[in-house]
Design an enzyme around this catalytic site. Structure first.
Site, mmCIF file in Angstrom:
data_model
loop_
_atom_site.group_PDB
_atom_site.id
_atom_site.type_symbol
_atom_site.label_atom_id
_atom_site.label_comp_id
_atom_site.label_asym_id
_atom_site.label_seq_id
_atom_site.Cartn_x
_atom_site.Cartn_y
_atom_site.Cartn_z
ATOM 1 N N HIS A 84 0.851 -1.229 -0.198
ATOM 2 C CA HIS A 84 -0.007 0.033 0.127
ATOM 3 C C HIS A 84 0.935 1.365 0.188
ATOM 4 O O HIS A 84 0.638 2.131 -0.551
ATOM 5 C CB HIS A 84 -0.836 -0.159 1.293
ATOM 6 C CG HIS A 84 -1.755 1.154 1.201
ATOM 7 N ND1 HIS A 84 -1.406 2.404 1.790
ATOM 8 C CD2 HIS A 84 -3.084 1.410 0.849
ATOM 9 C CE1 HIS A 84 -2.416 3.383 1.574
ATOM 10 N NE2 HIS A 84 -3.290 2.797 1.300
ATOM 11 N N GLU A 120 7.814 5.581 -3.193
ATOM 12 C CA GLU A 120 8.407 5.273 -4.434
ATOM 13 C C GLU A 120 9.166 4.006 -4.312
ATOM 14 O O GLU A 120 9.753 3.694 -3.324
ATOM 15 C CB GLU A 120 9.323 6.437 -4.820
ATOM 16 C CG GLU A 120 8.340 7.589 -4.973
ATOM 17 C CD GLU A 120 9.414 8.934 -5.554
ATOM 18 O OE1 GLU A 120 10.610 8.836 -5.504
ATOM 19 O OE2 GLU A 120 8.802 10.048 -6.216
ATOM 20 N N LEU A 142 -4.038 -7.935 2.579
ATOM 21 C CA LEU A 142 -4.249 -9.211 3.342
ATOM 22 C C LEU A 142 -5.829 -9.630 3.042
ATOM 23 O O LEU A 142 -6.263 -10.521 3.538
ATOM 24 C CB LEU A 142 -4.276 -9.015 4.801
ATOM 25 C CG LEU A 142 -2.499 -8.756 5.341
ATOM 26 C CD1 LEU A 142 -2.601 -8.542 6.542
ATOM 27 C CD2 LEU A 142 -1.834 -9.939 4.845
ATOM 28 N N GLY A 145 -10.707 -5.631 -1.460
ATOM 29 C CA GLY A 145 -11.244 -4.305 -1.050
ATOM 30 C C GLY A 145 -10.884 -3.525 -2.512
ATOM 31 O O GLY A 145 -10.521 -3.926 -3.574
ATOM 32 N N HIS A 147 -8.516 -1.441 -3.239
ATOM 33 C CA HIS A 147 -7.263 -1.477 -3.918
ATOM 34 C C HIS A 147 -6.910 -2.772 -4.856
ATOM 35 O O HIS A 147 -6.651 -2.719 -6.002
ATOM 36 C CB HIS A 147 -5.886 -1.517 -2.949
ATOM 37 C CG HIS A 147 -5.999 -0.315 -2.196
ATOM 38 N ND1 HIS A 147 -6.087 1.155 -2.896
ATOM 39 C CD2 HIS A 147 -6.076 0.111 -0.846
ATOM 40 C CE1 HIS A 147 -6.149 1.895 -1.807
ATOM 41 N NE2 HIS A 147 -5.953 1.305 -0.772
#
Length: 327
Positions: A84, A120, A142, A145, A147
């Protein structure tokens, strides 16, 4: 008069009428064959690069390039590890260490980082830098969702020069339960199985980030069940950032377990790297708090397992294939 045991050349039309002529032929053929043998005894390809003479005079295909050589026409896809991202500098150090552990477990595999945000290289930058070929994007997340379902597939779709697949999120999975157990033992959880009386006093709160997606909450609930089955005590999922789907806070879960007489309740960090949510959850622990999963060797093995799942069967790779594997 033609001798009864006359020898013929390859076309069968010319007689070899002298011993000298015969020896010349044998020497010429032997020299031709020896030119196709390397000093180590292996076969060299014929001058045309594709076929070599065989003892029976036919021509067979040259051997395929050795596995792992630069001539391999089907190299393994790049593994793009997708964390993330976090403002906590420990997070970048942790996922970098995890990437190195993955390389150690799968030597020769091209492993790259591509963050969703905050650190980055960003995922879009990592994909843009790869000049063609194939890549498997493994979310360092985990549960399902936004993302996993939208952001990562959208980044893959924006790289049409690259054939991609998106792997499933890491959890829930029994290997995660094993890694969580290991982290709990590191923090002070009993290494040996608990007695019946101890099981009545012990419990675990599985602290996760939280999501608006009900499927994310369902995945965390299944992860808690896997850990409970492994430990033999209740494991209650709770969240650092609550939503309608993930409504229970870590302090609320701890209070409910204390009301049941659980005097030894640990907080297990259902996070892949250190950050604000992991620190916040650990601070609420009345007894012990396990560190995040981090660069645990079992987590590295799980990443490779998701990578292998996503790239098999090794059929057609397209920019749209990720949509079939992400959900």
């Amino acid at each position: 008069m033609t001798p009864s045991n006359a020898l013929h050349d390859e076309s069968g039309s010319t007689h070899l009428d002298s011993t000298a002529h015969l020896m010349d032929r044998i020497t010429s053929r032997l020299s031709s064959r020896l030119s196709l043998i390397s000093p180590d005894g292996s076969s060299r390809p014929a001058p045309d690069g594709s076929r070599r003479p065989a003892p029976d005079g036919s021509r067979h295909p040259a051997p395929h390039p050795r596995h792992g050589s630069h001539q391999n026409p089907h190299p393994r896809p790049t593994l793009v590890l997708v964390p993330h991202g976090s403002r906590d500098p420990r997070a970048l150090a942790t996922v970098t260490a995890l990437a190195e552990r993955i390389r150690e477990q799968r030597p020769g595999l091209d492993v790259r980082l591509g963050h969703i945000e905050l650190n980055e290289p960003l995922l879009t930058e990592t994909l843009a830098a790869q000049q063609g070929g194939r890549a498997v994007l493994v979310p360092l997340l985990l549960s399902r969702g936004q993302h996993v379902k939208r952001d990562i597939p959208a980044a893959a779709a924006d790289a049409p020069h690259l054939a991609t697949r998106v792997a499933a999120p890491l959890g829930p999975h029994p290997m995660l339960a094993a890694a969580l157990h290991s982290r709990l033992v590191e923090a002070g959880w009993p290494a040996r199985p608990l007695s019946a009386s101890a099981r009545r006093r012990h419990a675990v709160v599985l602290a996760a980030a939280g999501s608006r997606d009900p499927q994310s909450a369902a995945d965390t609930g299944r992860a808690a069940k896997l850990l409970a089955d492994r430990l033999g005590v209740p494991v209650v999922p709770a969240y650092a950032a609550t939503t309608d789907a993930c409504a229970r806070t870590v302090p609320e879960a701890l209070a409910a377990l204390a009301a049941e007489g659980r005097t030894r309740t640990a907080v297990a960090a259902y996070f892949t790297a250190p950050g604000r949510f992991a620190t916040q959850s650990a601070s609420a622990a009345p007894w012990i708090a396990a560190p995040p999963l981090g660069a645990h060797p079992t987590l590295a093995r799980l990443v490779l397992h998701r990578y292998d799942e996503a790239r098999a069967p090794d059929g057609a790779w397209t920019a749209e294939q990720h949509r079939l594997t992400a959900v």
